[in-house]
Design a protein around this motif. Structure first.
Motif, PDB file in Angstrom:
ATOM      1  N   ALA A  83       0.791  -1.209   0.047  1.00  0.00           N
ATOM      2  CA  ALA A  83      -0.119   0.104  -0.040  1.00  0.00           C
ATOM      3  C   ALA A  83       0.888   1.380   0.066  1.00  0.00           C
ATOM      4  CB  ALA A  83      -0.897  -0.114   1.290  1.00  0.00           C
ATOM      5  N   GLN A  84       2.035   1.350   0.615  1.00  0.00           N
ATOM      6  CA  GLN A  84       2.842   2.549   0.902  1.00  0.00           C
ATOM      7  C   GLN A  84       3.556   2.548  -0.425  1.00  0.00           C
ATOM      8  OE1 GLN A  84       2.623   4.811   3.113  1.00  0.00           O
ATOM      9  NE2 GLN A  84       1.082   3.301   3.979  1.00  0.00           N
ATOM     10  N   PHE A  85       3.945   1.430  -1.116  1.00  0.00           N
ATOM     11  CA  PHE A  85       4.427   1.643  -2.455  1.00  0.00           C
ATOM     12  C   PHE A  85       3.485   2.045  -3.461  1.00  0.00           C
ATOM     13  CE2 PHE A  85       5.624  -0.594  -6.522  1.00  0.00           C
ATOM     14  CZ  PHE A  85       6.659   0.096  -6.802  1.00  0.00           C
ATOM     15  N   GLN A  86       2.300   1.701  -3.350  1.00  0.00           N
ATOM     16  CA  GLN A  86       1.470   2.153  -4.308  1.00  0.00           C
ATOM     17  C   GLN A  86       1.104   3.864  -3.992  1.00  0.00           C
ATOM     18  OE1 GLN A  86      -2.196   0.160  -4.350  1.00  0.00           O
ATOM     19  NE2 GLN A  86      -3.144   1.631  -5.808  1.00  0.00           N
ATOM     20  N   LYS A  87       1.194   4.029  -2.678  1.00  0.00           N
ATOM     21  CA  LYS A  87       0.685   5.560  -2.292  1.00  0.00           C
ATOM     22  C   LYS A  87       2.134   6.466  -2.877  1.00  0.00           C
ATOM     23  CE  LYS A  87      -0.059   7.926   1.722  1.00  0.00           C
ATOM     24  NZ  LYS A  87      -0.131   7.866   3.537  1.00  0.00           N
ATOM     25  N   ALA A  88       3.259   5.905  -2.757  1.00  0.00           N
ATOM     26  CA  ALA A  88       4.301   6.568  -3.229  1.00  0.00           C
ATOM     27  C   ALA A  88       4.236   6.742  -4.813  1.00  0.00           C
ATOM     28  CB  ALA A  88       5.589   6.041  -2.864  1.00  0.00           C
ATOM     29  N   ASN A  89       4.224   5.812  -5.419  1.00  0.00           N
ATOM     30  CA  ASN A  89       4.029   5.886  -6.837  1.00  0.00           C
ATOM     31  C   ASN A  89       2.832   6.888  -7.283  1.00  0.00           C
ATOM     32  OD1 ASN A  89       5.670   3.958  -8.567  1.00  0.00           O
ATOM     33  ND2 ASN A  89       5.090   2.883  -7.103  1.00  0.00           N
ATOM     34  N   GLU A  90       1.620   6.811  -6.748  1.00  0.00           N
ATOM     35  CA  GLU A  90       0.634   7.524  -7.151  1.00  0.00           C
ATOM     36  C   GLU A  90       1.026   9.227  -6.792  1.00  0.00           C
ATOM     37  OE1 GLU A  90      -2.703   6.168  -4.912  1.00  0.00           O
ATOM     38  OE2 GLU A  90      -3.018   4.526  -6.367  1.00  0.00           O
ATOM     39  N   ALA A 145       7.827   4.543   5.095  1.00  0.00           N
ATOM     40  CA  ALA A 145       8.583   3.658   4.159  1.00  0.00           C
ATOM     41  C   ALA A 145       9.581   4.751   3.318  1.00  0.00           C
ATOM     42  CB  ALA A 145       7.773   3.087   3.399  1.00  0.00           C
ATOM     43  N   VAL A 146      10.619   4.622   3.122  1.00  0.00           N
ATOM     44  CA  VAL A 146      11.326   5.356   2.093  1.00  0.00           C
ATOM     45  C   VAL A 146      11.886   4.630   1.075  1.00  0.00           C
ATOM     46  CG1 VAL A 146      13.356   6.857   2.156  1.00  0.00           C
ATOM     47  CG2 VAL A 146      12.388   6.529   4.189  1.00  0.00           C
ATOM     48  N   TRP A 147      11.342   4.811  -0.166  1.00  0.00           N
ATOM     49  CA  TRP A 147      11.681   4.345  -1.111  1.00  0.00           C
ATOM     50  C   TRP A 147      12.517   5.189  -2.233  1.00  0.00           C
ATOM     51  CZ3 TRP A 147       9.181  -0.070  -1.148  1.00  0.00           C
ATOM     52  CH2 TRP A 147       7.926  -0.235  -0.278  1.00  0.00           C
ATOM     53  N   LYS A 148      13.464   4.463  -3.000  1.00  0.00           N
ATOM     54  CA  LYS A 148      14.364   5.116  -3.961  1.00  0.00           C
ATOM     55  C   LYS A 148      13.412   4.526  -5.384  1.00  0.00           C
ATOM     56  CE  LYS A 148      18.423   5.135  -6.425  1.00  0.00           C
ATOM     57  NZ  LYS A 148      19.399   4.433  -6.971  1.00  0.00           N
ATOM     58  N   LEU A 149      12.783   5.492  -5.946  1.00  0.00           N
ATOM     59  CA  LEU A 149      12.187   5.277  -6.969  1.00  0.00           C
ATOM     60  C   LEU A 149      12.819   5.730  -8.160  1.00  0.00           C
ATOM     61  CD1 LEU A 149       8.329   5.981  -5.813  1.00  0.00           C
ATOM     62  CD2 LEU A 149       9.364   3.859  -6.476  1.00  0.00           C
ATOM     63  N   ASN A 150      13.011   5.189  -9.426  1.00  0.00           N
ATOM     64  CA  ASN A 150      13.650   5.492 -10.829  1.00  0.00           C
ATOM     65  C   ASN A 150      12.430   5.827 -11.662  1.00  0.00           C
ATOM     66  OD1 ASN A 150      16.372   4.780  -9.781  1.00  0.00           O
ATOM     67  ND2 ASN A 150      15.511   2.808  -9.803  1.00  0.00           N
TER      68      ASN A 150
END
Length: 142
Positions: free
Chosen positions: A20-27, A52-57
């Motif tokens: 859910a957090q990954f989806q939230k970060a992407n959105e 959550a801390v994501w490194k998104l490319n």
């Protein structure tokens, strides 16, 4: 009568939170006009249910740190921090400055005051997490 959660149920709940957090970060990035392409999972960190801390490319070969969880979702350029731990500290400092700017603006309706207080509270919590070596031991192994 209270039920004990099995380790499988706990892991499932954790995985659902992370997803859910990954989806939230992407959105969130998409709402800023930034199109995510993939996640650098080995460089991302999460501490359910707090953050959550994501490194998104992105598709245009840029990278961003995105933070989500029980705090405001936010992002910064990857160049601002070399790893997730330093990104947490950078978000903490950024939010303290942002809260101070809101306070210094002199326009303090209840919504702005509440947001400034939330930023200050979460910035302090993030810095506490940054300071705890045991939360980041997995990072040294990666």
């Amino acid at each position: 009568m209270s039920e004990q959660l099995t380790s499988q149920q706990i892991e499932q709940a954790r995985a659902e939170w992370v997803r859910a957090q990954f989806q939230k970060a992407n959105e969130y990035l998409a709402s800023k006009g930034i199109v995510p392409d993939n996640v650098a999972a080995s460089e991302s960190r999460y501490l359910p249910p707090y953050m959550a801390v994501w490194k998104l490319n992105t598709k245009d070969k840029q990278s961003y740190w995105v933070i989500s969880g029980d705090l405001p979702t936010d992002h910064m350029a990857f160049a601002a921090a070399p790893n997730a731990r330093d990104a947490v500290r950078a978000f903490s400092m950024h939010w303290q400055l942002k809260a101070q700017q809101i306070i210094d603006s002199g326009i303090m309706d209840k919504t702005q005051q509440d947001f400034a207080n939330l930023l200050i509270n979460r910035a302090h919590s993030l810095y506490d997490m940054f300071s705890q070596d045991q939360l980041w031991q997995a990072e040294a192994v990666s």
